[in-house]
Design an enzyme around this catalytic site. Structure first.
Site, PDB file in Angstrom:
ATOM      1  N   ASP A  38     -37.195  -0.594  12.769  1.00  0.00           N
ATOM      2  CA  ASP A  38     -35.778  -0.974  12.597  1.00  0.00           C
ATOM      3  C   ASP A  38     -35.350  -0.661  11.169  1.00  0.00           C
ATOM      4  O   ASP A  38     -36.191  -0.464  10.278  1.00  0.00           O
ATOM      5  CB  ASP A  38     -35.601  -2.482  12.878  1.00  0.00           C
ATOM      6  CG  ASP A  38     -34.193  -2.844  13.358  1.00  0.00           C
ATOM      7  OD1 ASP A  38     -33.246  -2.655  12.565  1.00  0.00           O
ATOM      8  OD2 ASP A  38     -34.032  -3.305  14.495  1.00  0.00           O
ATOM      9  N   ASP A  64     -35.271   4.485  10.587  1.00  0.00           N
ATOM     10  CA  ASP A  64     -33.898   4.848  10.938  1.00  0.00           C
ATOM     11  C   ASP A  64     -34.034   5.925  12.005  1.00  0.00           C
ATOM     12  O   ASP A  64     -34.514   7.036  11.727  1.00  0.00           O
ATOM     13  CB  ASP A  64     -33.160   5.376   9.698  1.00  0.00           C
ATOM     14  CG  ASP A  64     -31.747   5.830  10.043  1.00  0.00           C
ATOM     15  OD1 ASP A  64     -31.429   5.994  11.248  1.00  0.00           O
ATOM     16  OD2 ASP A  64     -30.956   6.033   9.099  1.00  0.00           O
ATOM     17  N   VAL A  65     -33.618   5.610  13.217  1.00  0.00           N
ATOM     18  CA  VAL A  65     -33.901   6.523  14.339  1.00  0.00           C
ATOM     19  C   VAL A  65     -33.178   7.866  14.239  1.00  0.00           C
ATOM     20  O   VAL A  65     -33.498   8.798  14.980  1.00  0.00           O
ATOM     21  CB  VAL A  65     -33.588   5.871  15.715  1.00  0.00           C
ATOM     22  CG1 VAL A  65     -34.500   4.681  15.978  1.00  0.00           C
ATOM     23  CG2 VAL A  65     -32.111   5.476  15.832  1.00  0.00           C
ATOM     24  N   ASN A  91     -34.629   1.595  22.039  1.00  0.00           N
ATOM     25  CA  ASN A  91     -33.619   0.537  22.224  1.00  0.00           C
ATOM     26  C   ASN A  91     -32.545   0.538  21.136  1.00  0.00           C
ATOM     27  O   ASN A  91     -31.428   0.072  21.394  1.00  0.00           O
ATOM     28  CB  ASN A  91     -34.342  -0.823  22.248  1.00  0.00           C
ATOM     29  CG  ASN A  91     -33.400  -1.975  22.021  1.00  0.00           C
ATOM     30  OD1 ASN A  91     -32.651  -2.367  22.922  1.00  0.00           O
ATOM     31  ND2 ASN A  91     -33.392  -2.517  20.797  1.00  0.00           N
ATOM     32  N   TYR A 160     -18.622   4.963  23.125  1.00  0.00           N
ATOM     33  CA  TYR A 160     -19.927   4.340  23.387  1.00  0.00           C
ATOM     34  C   TYR A 160     -20.438   4.735  24.772  1.00  0.00           C
ATOM     35  O   TYR A 160     -21.611   5.102  24.931  1.00  0.00           O
ATOM     36  CB  TYR A 160     -19.773   2.824  23.276  1.00  0.00           C
ATOM     37  CG  TYR A 160     -20.994   2.029  23.650  1.00  0.00           C
ATOM     38  CD1 TYR A 160     -22.103   1.964  22.798  1.00  0.00           C
ATOM     39  CD2 TYR A 160     -21.052   1.305  24.844  1.00  0.00           C
ATOM     40  CE1 TYR A 160     -23.223   1.211  23.138  1.00  0.00           C
ATOM     41  CE2 TYR A 160     -22.159   0.555  25.185  1.00  0.00           C
ATOM     42  CZ  TYR A 160     -23.242   0.509  24.333  1.00  0.00           C
ATOM     43  OH  TYR A 160     -24.349  -0.235  24.671  1.00  0.00           O
ATOM     44  N   THR A 197     -25.660 -10.850  22.838  1.00  0.00           N
ATOM     45  CA  THR A 197     -26.311 -10.631  21.542  1.00  0.00           C
ATOM     46  C   THR A 197     -25.192 -10.415  20.524  1.00  0.00           C
ATOM     47  O   THR A 197     -24.011 -10.482  20.870  1.00  0.00           O
ATOM     48  CB  THR A 197     -27.164  -9.356  21.597  1.00  0.00           C
ATOM     49  OG1 THR A 197     -26.274  -8.271  21.926  1.00  0.00           O
ATOM     50  CG2 THR A 197     -28.255  -9.442  22.651  1.00  0.00           C
TER      51      THR A 197
END
Ligand SMILES: NC(=O)c1ccc[n+]([C@@H]2O[C@H](COP(=O)([O-])OP(=O)(O)OC[C@H]3O[C@@H](n4cnc5c(N)ncnc54)[C@H](O)[C@@H]3O)[C@@H](O)[C@H]2O)c1
Length: 266
Positions: A38, A64-65, A91, A160, A197
Protein backbone atom coordinates in the site's frame (compact mmCIF):
# COMPACT_ATOMS: atom_id res chain seq x y z
CA UNK A 1 -13.98 -19.11 5.68
CA UNK A 2 -14.58 -20.39 2.16
CA UNK A 3 -11.38 -22.21 1.19
CA UNK A 4 -8.15 -23.60 2.63
CA UNK A 5 -5.01 -21.53 1.99
CA UNK A 6 -2.60 -23.37 4.28
CA UNK A 7 0.94 -22.94 3.02
CA UNK A 8 0.00 -20.26 0.46
CA UNK A 9 1.72 -16.88 0.27
CA UNK A 10 -0.43 -13.87 -0.70
CA UNK A 11 0.11 -10.21 -1.60
CA UNK A 12 -2.89 -7.89 -1.17
CA UNK A 13 -2.62 -4.43 -2.72
CA UNK A 14 -4.45 -1.60 -1.00
CA UNK A 15 -4.54 -3.79 2.08
CA UNK A 16 -3.92 -1.04 4.63
CA UNK A 17 -7.63 -0.41 5.20
CA UNK A 18 -11.15 -1.09 3.97
CA UNK A 19 -11.88 -4.11 1.83
CA UNK A 20 -8.19 -4.92 1.32
CA UNK A 21 -7.53 -5.11 5.08
CA UNK A 22 -10.52 -7.45 5.43
CA UNK A 23 -9.28 -9.58 2.54
CA UNK A 24 -5.79 -9.84 4.05
CA UNK A 25 -7.28 -10.93 7.39
CA UNK A 26 -9.59 -13.46 5.71
CA UNK A 27 -6.70 -14.93 3.67
CA UNK A 28 -4.68 -15.20 6.89
CA UNK A 29 -7.64 -16.81 8.70
CA UNK A 30 -7.76 -19.36 5.87
CA UNK A 31 -4.09 -20.25 6.50
CA UNK A 32 -2.13 -17.98 4.14
CA UNK A 33 0.92 -15.89 5.00
CA UNK A 34 0.10 -12.37 3.79
CA UNK A 35 1.94 -9.30 2.61
CA UNK A 36 0.13 -5.98 2.44
CA UNK A 37 1.24 -3.57 -0.28
CA UNK A 38 0.00 0.00 0.00
CA UNK A 39 0.99 3.66 -0.26
CA UNK A 40 -0.19 4.20 3.35
CA UNK A 41 2.95 3.07 5.19
CA UNK A 42 1.93 3.61 8.82
CA UNK A 43 -1.58 2.24 8.48
CA UNK A 44 -0.35 -0.65 6.33
CA UNK A 45 2.21 -1.65 8.98
CA UNK A 46 -0.45 -1.38 11.72
CA UNK A 47 -2.83 -3.60 9.76
CA UNK A 48 -0.09 -6.19 9.18
CA UNK A 49 0.79 -6.13 12.90
CA UNK A 50 -2.87 -6.58 13.78
CA UNK A 51 -3.09 -9.64 11.50
CA UNK A 52 0.17 -11.04 12.92
CA UNK A 53 -1.38 -10.81 16.43
CA UNK A 54 -4.05 -13.28 15.28
CA UNK A 55 -1.24 -15.83 14.79
CA UNK A 56 -0.58 -15.45 11.06
CA UNK A 57 2.59 -14.46 9.23
CA UNK A 58 1.97 -10.93 7.97
CA UNK A 59 4.20 -8.22 6.57
CA UNK A 60 4.03 -4.86 4.84
CA UNK A 61 5.74 -3.48 1.77
CA UNK A 62 5.42 0.04 0.37
CA UNK A 63 3.80 -0.28 -3.04
CA UNK A 64 2.39 2.32 -5.39
CA UNK A 65 0.66 0.06 -7.89
CA UNK A 66 1.19 2.55 -10.73
CA UNK A 67 4.98 2.11 -10.44
CA UNK A 68 6.52 -0.78 -12.41
CA UNK A 69 9.76 -0.80 -10.40
CA UNK A 70 7.86 -0.73 -7.10
CA UNK A 71 5.96 -3.83 -8.25
CA UNK A 72 9.21 -5.68 -8.97
CA UNK A 73 10.49 -4.76 -5.50
CA UNK A 74 7.21 -5.71 -3.76
CA UNK A 75 7.09 -9.12 -5.41
CA UNK A 76 10.75 -9.73 -4.53
CA UNK A 77 10.03 -8.70 -0.91
CA UNK A 78 6.99 -11.00 -0.76
CA UNK A 79 9.03 -13.97 -1.97
CA UNK A 80 11.93 -13.14 0.34
CA UNK A 81 9.77 -12.66 3.45
CA UNK A 82 7.07 -15.27 2.91
CA UNK A 83 9.13 -17.88 1.03
CA UNK A 84 7.03 -17.83 -2.14
CA UNK A 85 4.17 -16.12 -3.97
CA UNK A 86 0.95 -17.98 -4.77
CA UNK A 87 -1.86 -15.42 -4.54
CA UNK A 88 -2.16 -11.83 -5.72
CA UNK A 89 -5.22 -9.75 -4.85
CA UNK A 90 -5.25 -6.66 -7.08
CA UNK A 91 -7.47 -4.63 -4.73
CA UNK A 92 -5.91 -1.13 -4.66
CA UNK A 93 -8.27 1.35 -6.26
CA UNK A 94 -9.57 4.90 -6.14
CA UNK A 95 -12.95 6.37 -6.98
CA UNK A 96 -13.39 9.98 -8.10
CA UNK A 97 -17.07 10.75 -8.70
CA UNK A 98 -18.13 13.13 -11.46
CA UNK A 99 -21.07 13.60 -13.77
CA UNK A 100 -20.02 13.10 -17.39
CA UNK A 101 -20.43 16.85 -18.03
CA UNK A 102 -17.90 17.56 -15.25
CA UNK A 103 -15.23 14.95 -16.08
CA UNK A 104 -11.69 16.19 -15.42
CA UNK A 105 -8.87 14.81 -17.58
CA UNK A 106 -6.30 14.78 -14.78
CA UNK A 107 -8.57 12.94 -12.36
CA UNK A 108 -9.62 10.47 -15.05
CA UNK A 109 -5.98 9.74 -15.79
CA UNK A 110 -5.29 9.27 -12.06
CA UNK A 111 -8.12 6.73 -11.78
CA UNK A 112 -6.95 4.95 -14.92
CA UNK A 113 -3.45 4.86 -13.45
CA UNK A 114 -4.37 3.20 -10.17
CA UNK A 115 -7.31 1.04 -11.25
CA UNK A 116 -6.21 -0.10 -14.72
CA UNK A 117 -2.44 0.37 -14.99
CA UNK A 118 -2.06 -0.80 -11.39
CA UNK A 119 -4.04 -3.99 -12.03
CA UNK A 120 -2.25 -4.66 -15.33
CA UNK A 121 1.19 -4.27 -13.76
CA UNK A 122 0.14 -6.57 -10.92
CA UNK A 123 -0.81 -9.23 -13.45
CA UNK A 124 2.49 -8.75 -15.27
CA UNK A 125 4.62 -9.17 -12.17
CA UNK A 126 2.52 -12.02 -10.75
CA UNK A 127 2.77 -13.95 -14.03
CA UNK A 128 6.52 -13.40 -14.27
CA UNK A 129 7.06 -14.63 -10.72
CA UNK A 130 4.50 -17.47 -10.57
CA UNK A 131 4.94 -19.12 -13.98
CA UNK A 132 7.34 -22.06 -14.42
CA UNK A 133 10.91 -20.80 -14.08
CA UNK A 134 9.77 -17.63 -12.28
CA UNK A 135 11.18 -16.49 -8.95
CA UNK A 136 8.32 -18.29 -7.14
CA UNK A 137 7.52 -20.71 -9.96
CA UNK A 138 4.65 -22.69 -8.45
CA UNK A 139 1.66 -21.20 -10.30
CA UNK A 140 -1.08 -19.48 -8.39
CA UNK A 141 -4.25 -17.42 -8.40
CA UNK A 142 -4.83 -13.73 -9.13
CA UNK A 143 -8.04 -12.08 -7.95
CA UNK A 144 -8.81 -8.66 -9.41
CA UNK A 145 -11.27 -6.36 -7.67
CA UNK A 146 -13.64 -4.88 -10.22
CA UNK A 147 -17.01 -3.46 -9.08
CA UNK A 148 -20.75 -3.68 -9.53
CA UNK A 149 -20.04 -0.38 -11.31
CA UNK A 150 -18.79 -2.51 -14.24
CA UNK A 151 -22.12 -4.34 -14.47
CA UNK A 152 -24.74 -1.59 -14.05
CA UNK A 153 -25.19 2.06 -15.09
CA UNK A 154 -25.12 4.10 -11.88
CA UNK A 155 -25.03 7.89 -12.39
CA UNK A 156 -22.04 9.96 -11.25
CA UNK A 157 -19.40 7.26 -11.66
CA UNK A 158 -18.87 7.07 -15.42
CA UNK A 159 -15.09 7.34 -15.29
CA UNK A 160 -14.77 4.92 -12.39
CA UNK A 161 -17.14 2.46 -14.05
CA UNK A 162 -15.01 2.58 -17.21
CA UNK A 163 -11.89 1.68 -15.22
CA UNK A 164 -13.68 -1.22 -13.53
CA UNK A 165 -14.98 -2.49 -16.89
CA UNK A 166 -11.36 -2.42 -18.03
CA UNK A 167 -10.38 -4.55 -15.03
CA UNK A 168 -13.08 -7.01 -16.05
CA UNK A 169 -11.72 -7.33 -19.61
CA UNK A 170 -8.09 -7.48 -18.45
CA UNK A 171 -9.10 -10.39 -16.24
CA UNK A 172 -10.44 -12.37 -19.22
CA UNK A 173 -7.46 -11.75 -21.51
CA UNK A 174 -4.93 -12.44 -18.74
CA UNK A 175 -6.74 -15.69 -17.84
CA UNK A 176 -6.65 -16.72 -21.51
CA UNK A 177 -2.91 -16.00 -21.84
CA UNK A 178 -2.06 -17.75 -18.57
CA UNK A 179 -4.01 -20.82 -19.64
CA UNK A 180 -2.75 -20.98 -23.22
CA UNK A 181 0.86 -20.41 -22.18
CA UNK A 182 0.62 -22.92 -19.27
CA UNK A 183 1.63 -20.49 -16.53
CA UNK A 184 -0.40 -22.48 -13.98
CA UNK A 185 -2.06 -19.25 -12.87
CA UNK A 186 -5.82 -18.70 -12.67
CA UNK A 187 -7.20 -15.17 -12.99
CA UNK A 188 -10.66 -14.11 -11.85
CA UNK A 189 -12.39 -10.96 -10.70
CA UNK A 190 -15.01 -9.97 -8.17
CA UNK A 191 -17.66 -7.29 -8.60
CA UNK A 192 -18.39 -6.02 -5.08
CA UNK A 193 -21.56 -4.09 -4.38
CA UNK A 194 -21.51 -0.95 -2.24
CA UNK A 195 -19.69 -1.49 1.07
CA UNK A 196 -19.50 1.41 3.55
CA UNK A 197 -15.70 1.73 3.65
CA UNK A 198 -14.11 5.19 3.32
CA UNK A 199 -14.64 4.90 -0.43
CA UNK A 200 -18.22 3.66 -0.15
CA UNK A 201 -19.24 6.38 2.32
CA UNK A 202 -17.61 9.09 0.20
CA UNK A 203 -19.57 7.91 -2.84
CA UNK A 204 -22.87 8.35 -0.97
CA UNK A 205 -21.81 11.89 -0.01
CA UNK A 206 -20.66 12.67 -3.58
CA UNK A 207 -24.03 11.50 -4.96
CA UNK A 208 -25.66 14.20 -2.84
CA UNK A 209 -23.24 16.94 -3.96
CA UNK A 210 -23.84 15.94 -7.58
CA UNK A 211 -27.58 16.48 -7.04
CA UNK A 212 -28.47 12.83 -7.63
CA UNK A 213 -29.95 12.19 -4.18
CA UNK A 214 -31.25 14.48 -1.40
CA UNK A 215 -28.84 13.12 1.22
CA UNK A 216 -26.19 10.41 1.69
CA UNK A 217 -28.84 8.35 3.54
CA UNK A 218 -31.14 8.64 0.53
CA UNK A 219 -28.29 7.48 -1.75
CA UNK A 220 -27.70 4.43 0.47
CA UNK A 221 -31.45 3.74 0.55
CA UNK A 222 -31.49 3.98 -3.27
CA UNK A 223 -28.74 1.36 -3.53
CA UNK A 224 -30.47 -0.93 -1.03
CA UNK A 225 -33.71 -0.54 -2.93
CA UNK A 226 -31.94 -1.80 -6.10
CA UNK A 227 -30.44 -4.76 -4.20
CA UNK A 228 -32.56 -7.94 -4.05
CA UNK A 229 -30.94 -9.06 -0.78
CA UNK A 230 -31.93 -5.70 0.72
CA UNK A 231 -28.76 -4.48 2.41
CA UNK A 232 -25.32 -3.01 1.73
CA UNK A 233 -22.31 -5.32 1.46
CA UNK A 234 -20.04 -6.07 4.40
CA UNK A 235 -16.27 -6.40 4.16
CA UNK A 236 -16.50 -10.10 5.06
CA UNK A 237 -18.95 -10.74 2.18
CA UNK A 238 -16.30 -9.64 -0.31
CA UNK A 239 -13.34 -11.14 1.57
CA UNK A 240 -14.92 -14.61 1.66
CA UNK A 241 -15.38 -14.54 -2.12
CA UNK A 242 -11.70 -13.59 -2.53
CA UNK A 243 -10.63 -16.50 -0.33
CA UNK A 244 -12.72 -18.85 -2.47
CA UNK A 245 -11.18 -17.60 -5.74
CA UNK A 246 -7.68 -17.66 -4.24
CA UNK A 247 -8.00 -21.22 -2.99
CA UNK A 248 -8.08 -24.62 -4.68
CA UNK A 249 -11.83 -24.73 -3.96
CA UNK A 250 -12.08 -22.77 -7.25
CA UNK A 251 -9.42 -24.84 -9.07
CA UNK A 252 -11.43 -25.17 -12.35
CA UNK A 253 -12.50 -21.52 -12.46
CA UNK A 254 -10.56 -18.98 -14.49
CA UNK A 255 -11.53 -15.91 -16.52
CA UNK A 256 -14.67 -15.52 -14.40
CA UNK A 257 -16.27 -12.49 -12.80
CA UNK A 258 -18.14 -13.14 -9.57
CA UNK A 259 -20.79 -10.63 -8.51
CA UNK A 260 -20.80 -10.18 -4.71
CA UNK A 261 -23.45 -7.50 -4.65
CA UNK A 262 -26.62 -8.93 -3.15
CA UNK A 263 -27.99 -9.23 -6.68
CA UNK A 264 -27.73 -5.52 -7.54
CA UNK A 265 -26.07 -6.19 -10.88
CA UNK A 266 -28.23 -9.10 -11.99
N1 LIG B 1 -16.28 0.11 -1.06
C1 LIG B 1 -17.05 -0.18 -2.08
O1 LIG B 1 -18.27 0.06 -2.05
C2 LIG B 1 -16.49 -0.84 -3.30
C3 LIG B 1 -17.39 -1.41 -4.21
C4 LIG B 1 -16.89 -2.03 -5.36
C5 LIG B 1 -15.53 -2.10 -5.57
N2 LIG B 1 -14.68 -1.54 -4.66
C6 LIG B 1 -13.25 -1.66 -4.95
O2 LIG B 1 -12.64 -2.34 -3.87
C7 LIG B 1 -11.28 -1.88 -3.72
C8 LIG B 1 -11.04 -1.44 -2.29
O3 LIG B 1 -11.94 -0.38 -2.00
P1 LIG B 1 -12.18 0.19 -0.52
O4 LIG B 1 -13.63 0.47 -0.43
O5 LIG B 1 -11.53 -0.68 0.48
O6 LIG B 1 -11.42 1.60 -0.67
P2 LIG B 1 -10.52 2.41 0.40
O7 LIG B 1 -10.38 3.76 -0.18
O8 LIG B 1 -11.11 2.28 1.77
O9 LIG B 1 -9.14 1.63 0.36
C9 LIG B 1 -8.34 1.61 -0.80
C10 LIG B 1 -6.93 1.24 -0.44
O10 LIG B 1 -6.15 1.29 -1.65
C11 LIG B 1 -4.96 2.00 -1.37
N3 LIG B 1 -4.40 2.63 -2.58
C12 LIG B 1 -4.90 3.68 -3.26
N4 LIG B 1 -4.07 4.03 -4.27
C13 LIG B 1 -3.04 3.16 -4.22
C14 LIG B 1 -1.86 2.97 -5.00
N5 LIG B 1 -1.56 3.79 -6.04
N6 LIG B 1 -1.02 1.97 -4.69
C15 LIG B 1 -1.29 1.15 -3.63
N7 LIG B 1 -2.37 1.28 -2.86
C16 LIG B 1 -3.24 2.27 -3.15
C17 LIG B 1 -5.36 3.04 -0.34
O11 LIG B 1 -4.25 3.58 0.34
C18 LIG B 1 -6.29 2.22 0.55
O12 LIG B 1 -5.58 1.50 1.54
C19 LIG B 1 -11.08 -0.79 -4.76
O13 LIG B 1 -10.49 -1.33 -5.92
C20 LIG B 1 -12.51 -0.35 -5.05
O14 LIG B 1 -12.62 0.25 -6.31
C21 LIG B 1 -15.11 -0.92 -3.54
Amino acid sequence: MSGDLSGKRALVTGGARGLGAGMAQALADAGAAVMIGDVLDDLGRETAEHIAKTGATAGFVTLDVTDDDAWAAAVAATIAELGGFDVLVNNAGIEISALVVDLDATELARMLGVNVVGTALGLKHAFRAMRPGGAAGAGGSVVNISSVAATIAFPGIGGYSATKSAVDRLTRVAAMEAGKLAYGVRVNCVYPGLVPTEMGIKLAVDCTSMGLFDSPDAAVAGVIEQTPLGRLGEVADIADAVVFLASDASRFITGAGLPVDGGMGM
